[in-house]
Every structure is written in C-alpha cells, then in structure tokens.
Design an enzyme around this catalytic site. Structure first.
Site, short mmCIF file in Angstrom:
data_model
loop_
_atom_site.label_atom_id
_atom_site.label_comp_id
_atom_site.label_asym_id
_atom_site.label_seq_id
_atom_site.Cartn_x
_atom_site.Cartn_y
_atom_site.Cartn_z
N CYS A 160 7.42 -18.16 24.51
CA CYS A 160 7.16 -18.25 25.98
C CYS A 160 7.72 -19.56 26.76
O CYS A 160 8.58 -19.71 27.72
CB CYS A 160 5.50 -18.24 26.36
SG CYS A 160 4.76 -16.72 25.99
N HIS A 213 4.46 -12.97 20.40
CA HIS A 213 3.64 -13.76 21.28
C HIS A 213 2.20 -13.58 21.19
O HIS A 213 1.08 -14.35 21.04
CB HIS A 213 3.80 -13.67 22.61
CG HIS A 213 2.86 -14.18 23.53
ND1 HIS A 213 2.49 -15.56 24.09
CD2 HIS A 213 1.89 -13.32 24.09
CE1 HIS A 213 1.43 -15.32 24.73
NE2 HIS A 213 1.02 -14.25 25.10
N CYS A 257 3.46 -21.21 22.84
CA CYS A 257 4.24 -20.75 21.78
C CYS A 257 5.84 -20.86 21.93
O CYS A 257 6.22 -20.85 23.22
CB CYS A 257 3.92 -19.22 21.58
SG CYS A 257 4.72 -18.10 22.59
N CYS A 313 1.32 -20.88 28.17
CA CYS A 313 1.50 -20.75 26.67
C CYS A 313 2.27 -21.86 26.09
O CYS A 313 3.30 -22.12 26.42
CB CYS A 313 1.92 -19.35 26.53
SG CYS A 313 2.13 -18.88 24.73
N ASP A 330 -5.97 -6.04 8.01
CA ASP A 330 -4.30 -5.81 8.56
C ASP A 330 -4.53 -5.01 9.80
O ASP A 330 -5.45 -4.40 9.90
CB ASP A 330 -3.48 -5.38 7.51
CG ASP A 330 -4.00 -3.79 7.06
OD1 ASP A 330 -3.79 -2.83 7.99
OD2 ASP A 330 -4.55 -3.51 6.41
N ASP A 359 0.84 -1.26 0.00
CA ASP A 359 0.02 -0.11 -0.12
C ASP A 359 0.99 1.17 0.09
O ASP A 359 2.12 1.06 -0.15
CB ASP A 359 -0.83 -0.16 1.42
CG ASP A 359 -0.51 0.34 2.41
OD1 ASP A 359 0.81 0.72 2.68
OD2 ASP A 359 -1.26 0.84 3.43
#
Length: 412
Positions: A372, A394, A369, A367, A259, A97
């Site tokens: 973490c 995260h 992920c 968590c 977005d 953009d």
C-alpha cells in the site's frame, strides 16, 4: 497457532509499470516474480500448503497448475529453494496434501500411498497429509447404520484405511516429514470416531477435512465431540478454514494450525469485501481493461459497445483515480468517471455508495504494508492480475495482523 497459505503459483511482477501497464521484455516469471513472503516482511503466514493435484495433476491426464519444467525443478531443487523460503525473515514450513477437492467426484482417490510419499519426501516437505476422500454432507443425527450414510461410511473407511497404510509406509521408508492423518465425517460423533482411530494408528497430528461448507457452530460441535477422545498431545489442523474471529475458540479445542485462501481470493472473487482493514472491508474500484476483459471484448466485437468510447472512458477513470489520490481531482468527479465507465462495461450493478465510501475513507493511506505504501490508490483498483494479486497479498498481511490480535500476540 500456525496459518498455512495454499500455493497456486500466485506471484507478482516487481517490474510491472502501473502507468503504461507494460512488463520488462526480459522478465522470466519463475526467476523474477515474487511470492507474498518475498514482498512482505515479516511473511503474512507461517508456511505454505502445497497440493499434489496442483503440482502433478492426475494420472487421468488432468493437468495441474505447474508446467512440466516447473514440476521438474521443484523435485530437483526441493521446496525450500523452489519457493525461495530463505528470502523470508523467518523460517517457513511446507505442508503437503493430495488436493482431495480435485477428485471429490471420483469413486476412489487417484493416488497411491507411495506416490504421495514420493511427492512429499521428494520435495522436502516438513509435513505430509495422508491420502483422503472428502465427505461434504453434514447430518449430525445420522449414524453409520443408516442407509443414507452408506457412501459417507465408505469414504470414511477408505480414508482411515489409507491413513493406516500411509503411517506404516512412512515408518518403513523413514520419511523426513511428519505425517498427518485426516479425519473425515458427517457428524460430531463420526469425526470423533475418526480421530480415535487415527490416534490408535499412531497419529499425533490430525487434519480435520470436509468442514469448509460447515457453519461455525457445526465445526465447534464436531470439535467438542473430538475433545472427548482426543489425547492431550494430539494437535488438530483445520483444512480450508480461516474464520479469524473464531480462532481462539478453535485453539481451545486443540487446533494448532489451519490453512485458507479466503483472504487472498476475496481480493478479486468477492463482490464487496475486496480490501481488508483491521476492523472492516472495502469494495475495490472496478476498472476492467478494454483490451484484456474477455466479456467486454465480445460485446465490442458484437457491436454492442463502441470500442473508442470504451477506451476513452477507461482512460478517464484511471486518470481521475490517480489525480484523486494526488489531491488534484474531487471525489465527485472521480466517482462520476467510474460510473460513466461502469455504465458501458457493466450497466447492471450500482456500486456508487460502496465506491463513495472507499474513495472517501482512502483506507490505503492508513495501511503500513509495503504494498500500500508503494502503490497508493492502485492497490484498490480491481483490474488485472498485478493489482488484484497485490491486493490479495495485502489482505494476507491484514489477516495475519488480525490473527495476532485475536491470539494476543505482540504486534511489534
């Protein structure tokens, strides 16, 4: 539904030492630092949104966030190689953009249609958004003939004229990206009028601009008005809008992508909602660097704060946090260490109850992920770019999980 994350050269150093807070002296940022889609698997978004204003700056000399060597390498290598999208477990798309927020106060957009096409095609983007001029006002009862709408009408007409030119030039130049028109408006009817015009030009993907300040009910009012004119095959993109809980409703009105930087930026810009979980948010534990915090350094230089005492309290807070995470320090002692240091560097804001909740619940332990699991309590310490950006990554991971849950997608 596809989530695009706006790029602003946000990366983390995988070799950063959280104990000594030192980096590898041979580190090269662009070569060694990692994007969120390299740290997390699967990637926490479907693609990147890359702005010409961020990469190239403006013709008036205003600089973007890319250095000259970075800009040249992006054009030379192309977006896929530059952003190392081949490292991701799934194919990521790139949308371009113009960065209309950067020139919102200008009378006219600073980029020509061909300059923007050169950027999109030169970098190898998958989608390219036409040049637009943002309208931030929302006056649902105001029509085009009202004197108050004069400037809004002018900006809408500029956006639609440029969209028409953009469509023609894309066809003439046989571009490799899919063009999106931009609908700007100040009311449900004016947005519907924009979409109707863009469809007549030929667009089947349309970005809805200027909606960031709008309340959800106002966005929905505009989408309902657009429903009356939108062709079945026309897909909508919401620029700068996340609002995860409302995504299924947005999808029912033809929205197929959006977005937002909100999940990432809240990690270090929000006063309270810094760390995401599936059903809640937590405040991060603020332990600013004595040597790295500009405001704190000024107060030390002025003699307002004793540097030696500040350093002692800073180190004590960091040590107690590590020990608390290891199970060798109590919650009360850790909370007191945070408060003692806060009294020195802040002295105004009482976050005691919020800190107690964060420390008591230990959300980082639940968590899954990669970040973490690797960092433990360090992920929730508000301190410096390496911790703060990792917490932002995260949050993107959790946001993607929330999005999938809202849409009923398989979480495995």
């Amino acid at each position: 539904m596809r989530f695009f994350f706006p790029d602003s050269q946000d990366q983390v150093d995988p070799g950063f030492d959280f104990l000594t807070e030192e980096r590898d002296p041979y580190r090269v940022r662009q070569r060694d630092d990692l994007y969120a889609h390299e740290v997390l698997d699967p990637p926490p978004f479907h693609g990147l949104l890359v702005s010409k204003a961020i990469v190239d700056g403006r013709s008036d000399g205003s600089a973007g966030k890319y250095s000259t060597p970075q800009r040249h390498r992006l054009y030379r290598e192309g977006a896929e190689r530059f952003f190392r999208l081949d490292h991701a477990s799934g194919p990521l798309k790139i949308m371009g953009d113009c960065g209309a927020f950067s020139y919102v106060n200008d009378v006219y957009p600073p980029y020509t249609v061909d300059e923007v096409i050169d950027f999109y095609d030169g970098c190898g983007f998958d989608y390219g958004i036409a040049v637009d001029h943002v309208i931030f006002q929302y006056e649902p009862q105001t029509n085009r003939d009202d004197e108050r709408a004069t400037e809004w009408v002018r900006r809408q007409d500029i956006t639609l004229t440029l969209a028409n030119d953009f469509w023609k030039r894309c066809n003439d130049r046989r571009v490799t990206f899919e063009p999106l028109g931009v609908a700007q408006g100040w009311s449900p009817q004016s947005y519907a009028d924009s979409v109707s015009t863009l469809q007549r030009i030929g667009y089947r993907r349309i970005a809805m601009g200027g909606m960031v300040p709008l309340k959800t009910r106002e966005i929905l009012a505009c989408l309902r008005a657009v429903d009356d004119v939108r062709d079945n095959g026309t897909q909508l993109h919401l620029l700068g809008i996340s609002r995860c809980d409302d995504i299924p409703t947005f999808a029912s009105h033809g929205v197929t992508s959006f977005d937002s930087t909100s999940p990432f930026r809240q990690a270090f810009k929000d006063d309270r909602d810094n760390y995401y979980t599936a059903n809640s948010t937590y405040v991060a534990l603020r332990v600013p660097q004595v040597e790295g915090n500009v405001k704190l350094r000024k107060r030390i230089s002025s003699g307002e704060i004793d540097q030696k005492r500040a350093l002692t309290l800073e180190r004590s807070a960091l040590r107690l946090l590590r020990e608390y995470d290891a199970g060798t320090a109590s919650l009360e002692d850790t909370l007191q260490a945070l408060q003692d240091y806060s009294d020195v560097w802040d002295g105004k804001t009482d976050r005691g109850d919020a800190y107690r909740r964060t420390l008591h619940d230990r959300p980082w332990r639940d968590c899954q992920c990669e970040i973490c699991r690797a960092l433990g309590i360090q992920i929730i310490v508000f301190r410096g770019t390496e911790r703060n950006k990792r917490r932002g990554f995260h949050n993107l991971y959790v946001f993607r999980q929330r999005l999938r849950a809202q849409l009923g997608e398989d979480q495995t």
